[in-house]
Write a protein that holds these residues in place. Sequence first.
Motif, short mmCIF file in Angstrom:
data_model
loop_
_atom_site.label_atom_id
_atom_site.label_comp_id
_atom_site.label_asym_id
_atom_site.label_seq_id
_atom_site.Cartn_x
_atom_site.Cartn_y
_atom_site.Cartn_z
N GLY A 73 0.82 -1.20 0.00
CA GLY A 73 0.00 0.00 0.00
C GLY A 73 0.85 1.25 0.00
N ALA A 74 1.95 1.22 0.76
CA ALA A 74 2.91 2.31 0.84
C ALA A 74 4.22 1.73 1.35
CB ALA A 74 2.41 3.40 1.79
N PRO A 75 5.36 2.36 1.04
CA PRO A 75 6.64 1.83 1.52
C PRO A 75 6.71 1.64 3.02
CG PRO A 75 7.02 3.44 -0.20
CD PRO A 75 5.55 3.49 0.10
N SER A 76 6.00 2.48 3.78
CA SER A 76 6.05 2.34 5.24
C SER A 76 5.38 1.06 5.72
CB SER A 76 5.41 3.55 5.92
OG SER A 76 4.06 3.70 5.50
N ASP A 89 7.41 7.38 1.69
CA ASP A 89 5.96 7.49 1.49
C ASP A 89 5.61 8.73 0.67
OD1 ASP A 89 5.33 5.15 2.76
OD2 ASP A 89 4.47 6.07 4.55
N ARG A 90 6.30 9.85 0.94
CA ARG A 90 6.03 11.07 0.17
C ARG A 90 6.40 10.87 -1.29
NH1 ARG A 90 8.06 13.57 4.95
NH2 ARG A 90 10.14 13.76 4.01
N ALA A 91 7.54 10.22 -1.54
CA ALA A 91 7.95 9.96 -2.92
C ALA A 91 6.97 9.02 -3.61
CB ALA A 91 9.37 9.38 -2.94
N TRP A 92 6.46 8.04 -2.86
CA TRP A 92 5.48 7.10 -3.39
C TRP A 92 4.18 7.83 -3.75
CZ3 TRP A 92 5.35 2.13 -4.94
CH2 TRP A 92 4.15 1.43 -4.91
N ALA A 93 3.75 8.72 -2.87
CA ALA A 93 2.53 9.49 -3.15
C ALA A 93 2.72 10.38 -4.38
CB ALA A 93 2.16 10.33 -1.93
N ALA A 94 3.89 11.00 -4.49
CA ALA A 94 4.16 11.86 -5.64
C ALA A 94 4.21 11.07 -6.94
CB ALA A 94 5.47 12.61 -5.42
N ALA A 95 4.52 9.79 -6.84
CA ALA A 95 4.62 8.94 -8.03
C ALA A 95 3.27 8.29 -8.38
CB ALA A 95 5.67 7.85 -7.81
#
Length: 265
Positions: A175-178, A206-212
Motif C-alpha cells: 500500500g505504501a513503503p512504510s 511514502d512522500r515519494a510514493w505518493a508523488a509517483a
Amino acid sequence: MPEGNVTRGTTGPNRLRRMDRWIAAAHGPALRRAPVSPRAVDLGYGAAPWTAVELLERLRRVRPDVRVTGVEIDPERVAAALPYARDGLAFVRGGFEVPLPGGERPLLIRAANVLRQYPEDGVPAVWARLCGRLAPGGLLVEGTCDEIGRRHVWVALGAEGPRSVTFAARLGSLGAPSDLAERLPKALIHRNVPGEPVHAFLRAFDRAWAAAAPYAPLGARQRWLRAVRALAGDWPVLDGPGRWRQGEVTVAWAALAPLSGPAAA
C-alpha cells in the motif's frame, strides 16, 4: 552448549527468495572469487529445512561447488532435516558460535527471522559474534520477513560492521513503503519513531510514493521505480534500477542507524 535461544521455527518454501536473490547478486562476485569451494550457513533455518535447501540451489547458480550448512539450536529440528542432507548440504546443531568442521569460517551467514525475539540491546553482540566467524571477505545478512516472504528488510554486515539496509517487497501487495516498517530488523524496529533516521526515511519514501501516484496506472513497478529515483536525490541509495525493478532498494546503514542506543552508528 550452543549459543542462543530456540526460535518459533516458522518457515516455508520460498519464504526467503527475495533475500536469496539479493545475496546472489550482491555477494556473487565474492563467491566466485573464492579460491576453494565456499561455505554458506543458514542460521536458524527453523522447523523444516526448506530455506537451506533453496539457498544451496540458488547459490549454485552463482558458484556450482558452493556448500551450505544449516545450523539449528533445536536437536529435533536437526534430526528432522538430516534426510535432506546431500552432497554440499549438511545440517548441524549449534547457535551463534556457528560450529563447522575443523573450525571452518563461512563466506556467508544468513540469519533470517532469528533476532526478532531477542532484546534490542543484545543485537550488537550477536552481530559481532557472527561477523567474527566469517572468512575474509565474508558477509552476514540478518533480517526479518513476513510469513510468505512478500515483505522483507535486512542488514548486510562485513567484518567492519553494518554496511547497508535493504527493503524488498512484492510490489503488488504494497500500500505504501512504510508498510515495510513492521518487518524492520530488531536493531531498527523500535527506532521507527519521530526523531530517528529510519522513521524520517520511511516518511520520505511514502512522500515519494505518493508523488509517483500518476505512474500507478502503468503498474506498481513503475511507481516504485519513480519513487526510488526521487528518494535517491536525498538519501544514499546504493543500488540502481536493475535492483529497483526487483522491488528492492538498498540504503547505506550510516543513514538509517539509530542516533543512540546499542546499534547507534
